[in-house]
Enzyme design. Structure first.
Site, mmCIF file in Angstrom:
data_model
loop_
_atom_site.group_PDB
_atom_site.id
_atom_site.type_symbol
_atom_site.label_atom_id
_atom_site.label_comp_id
_atom_site.label_asym_id
_atom_site.label_seq_id
_atom_site.Cartn_x
_atom_site.Cartn_y
_atom_site.Cartn_z
ATOM 1 N N ASN A 9 34.646 63.218 88.471
ATOM 2 C CA ASN A 9 36.077 62.865 87.591
ATOM 3 C C ASN A 9 35.837 61.482 87.095
ATOM 4 O OD1 ASN A 9 38.603 61.282 87.657
ATOM 5 N ND2 ASN A 9 38.947 61.507 89.339
ATOM 6 N N ARG A 93 37.686 67.259 87.559
ATOM 7 C CA ARG A 93 38.544 66.867 87.134
ATOM 8 C C ARG A 93 39.366 66.355 85.032
ATOM 9 N NH1 ARG A 93 41.191 60.207 86.342
ATOM 10 N NH2 ARG A 93 43.645 61.024 86.084
ATOM 11 N N HIS A 181 48.959 63.013 87.397
ATOM 12 C CA HIS A 181 48.308 62.376 88.445
ATOM 13 C C HIS A 181 48.612 63.391 89.674
ATOM 14 C CE1 HIS A 181 48.904 57.912 87.434
ATOM 15 N NE2 HIS A 181 47.329 58.291 87.500
ATOM 16 N N ARG A 241 48.420 50.522 80.139
ATOM 17 C CA ARG A 241 49.191 51.554 79.302
ATOM 18 C C ARG A 241 50.406 50.870 79.671
ATOM 19 N NH1 ARG A 241 46.959 56.833 81.760
ATOM 20 N NH2 ARG A 241 45.919 55.688 83.232
ATOM 21 N N GLU A 379 40.986 62.668 95.524
ATOM 22 C CA GLU A 379 41.253 63.620 94.635
ATOM 23 C C GLU A 379 39.900 64.276 94.518
ATOM 24 O OE1 GLU A 379 43.990 61.499 90.810
ATOM 25 O OE2 GLU A 379 42.218 59.906 91.592
#
Length: 405
Positions: A9, A93, A181, A241, A379
């Site tokens: 990832n 990912r 996500h 962000r 994840e």
């Protein structure tokens, strides 16, 4: 020799990796690690599955660490500490899969060519995801490489949740709401099926709150709508962000402030969100510890936006049976969770403040009409499961969830 799946990832300033043995009962964790602050005071922490995490030394004489050398550090550590580990597959990912990728794919030259086209849609992540793939192809030339997309989980959205109020030709060209996500949402959804199957089959809102943040509405385990859109900028304010923004602001920055596209990109991706609002930090822990009014205001804005999105998504799916928190903030910042849900009795939420302060799995009262849970996301595990499933290394998702995480 132990056959294993490695997951990578690769983010903008960090890399997470994990290794899983392919066992009869499913996937067994072997090791995991993370390399943070790449390029600036880089740190490397890793641990075998049955041991504590330890800081690993980095040879400073070789210069600053970039993504390629960071991946080399991870691979070297794995070879030293998991003797006999044979990597047969690497799962990656990949943040953006575009309109066509609704499931993981085995990577070939054509796949890489298509994924490079999405770099402008995820400039903070996609280039580093692709760099991770390139490094893994070099390190494991005989291993299968699988791309797992953060957008894939949302590809079955209805048209009204997938489009903007723009000319239809732009939608047909790919200008649409992709959502992100997805790997986190899918993992949490699978875990919810295990811990509360009746809830998982109903109307669920998952709040993935961390340095990147979004909220997703699910019905029977399927994504119906998400707060993120065309890029990973939309929706909630995040660590750096901006979140939802009137597009007129971008026009103003271009025409009245004379900012270049590169300058605006940096502003929106790197200098906004909690960092920009507070003027202090993008780390919720630091903001909660600060007495500065701007830190408090940044948290209040974040909370207000999460509340607004939860309410809006509840309307989208016709009510809600469960709300689940995941991600660094969602799993650990109990005060933020209390601010979000503390007075949402009108929605059917009765928060158990003691359980919430303990970060318990269930943080709602027994008679709450809406259950509220905290489920740590993983994840890496989701990537490993997808990789094993698409290559036929495990029979089904059910096989891979029998193992104690």
């Amino acid at each position: 020799m132990t056959d294993a799946i490695l997951t990578i990832n690769a983010g903008s300033s960090s890399i997470k990796f994990a290794a899983y043995e392919i066992a009869t009962a499913g996937l067994r964790p072997l090791a995991r690690g993370h390399i943070d602050d790449i390029g600036d005071d880089t740190t490397f922490t890793a641990a075998p599955a049955d041991g504590p995490a330890e800081r690993q030394p980095i040879d400073a004489s070789k210069g600053a660490v970039d993504h390629r050398s960071a991946l080399e550090l991870a691979v070297d550590w794995l070879h030293r500490h998991e003797d006999g580990c044979h990597v047969v597959a690497v799962g990656h990912r990949v943040v953006h899969g575009g309109p066509d990728h609704a499931e993981p794919v085995v990577i070939d030259d054509g796949t890489l060519l298509r994924l490079r086209k999405f770099v402008p849609l995820a400039p903070l992540h996609q280039p580093h995801n692709l760099a991770g793939i390139a490094a893994a192809l070099h390190a494991f030339p005989d291993a299968a490489q699988v791309a797992c997309f953060d957008t894939a989980f949302h590809r079955q959205h209805p048209f009204i949740a997938d489009t903007f109020g723009l000319p239809r030709r732009l939608y047909d060209e790919g200008v649409r709401r992709y959502g992100f996500h997805g790997l986190s949402y899918e993992y949490v959804s699978r875990r919810l099926r295990s811990v509360a199957p009746m809830l998982a089959s109903g109307r669920v809102i998952i709040a993935h709150l961390g340095n990147g943040a979004s909220v997703c509405a699910l019905r029977d385990g399927r994504s119906v709508a998400s707060t993120m859109g065309f890029t990973a900028l939309d929706g909630l304010p995040m660590g750096t962000r901006c979140g939802q923004l009137d597009p007129g602001v971008v026009l103003y920055l271009l025409t009245e402030k004379g900012m270049s596209p590169d300058e605006i990109t940096h502003l929106l991706y790197h200098d906004s969100g909690l960092k920009g609002l507070s003027g202090l930090s993008n780390d919720m822990r630091e903001l909660e510890a600060s007495h500065a009014p701007a830190a408090r205001e940044a948290i209040d804005y974040f909370v207000a936006r999460v509340r607004r999105e939860i309410a809006g998504l509840a309307a989208t799916i016709g009510g809600v049976d469960a709300i689940v928190f995941a991600g660094g903030i969602g799993e650990h910042a109990f005060r933020v969770r209390e601010q979000i849900l503390g007075d949402m009795g009108w929605l059917g939420v009765d928060l158990d403040r003691d359980a919430n302060a303990r970060n318990a799995q269930t943080v709602s009262l027994p008679d709450s009409r809406v259950a509220v849970l905290v489920i740590p996301t993983d994840e890496d595990r989701m990537i490993a499961e997808h990789t094993a499933e698409i290559l036929g290394l495990i029979h089904s998702a059910a096989d891979s969830t029998r193992l104690t995480d």
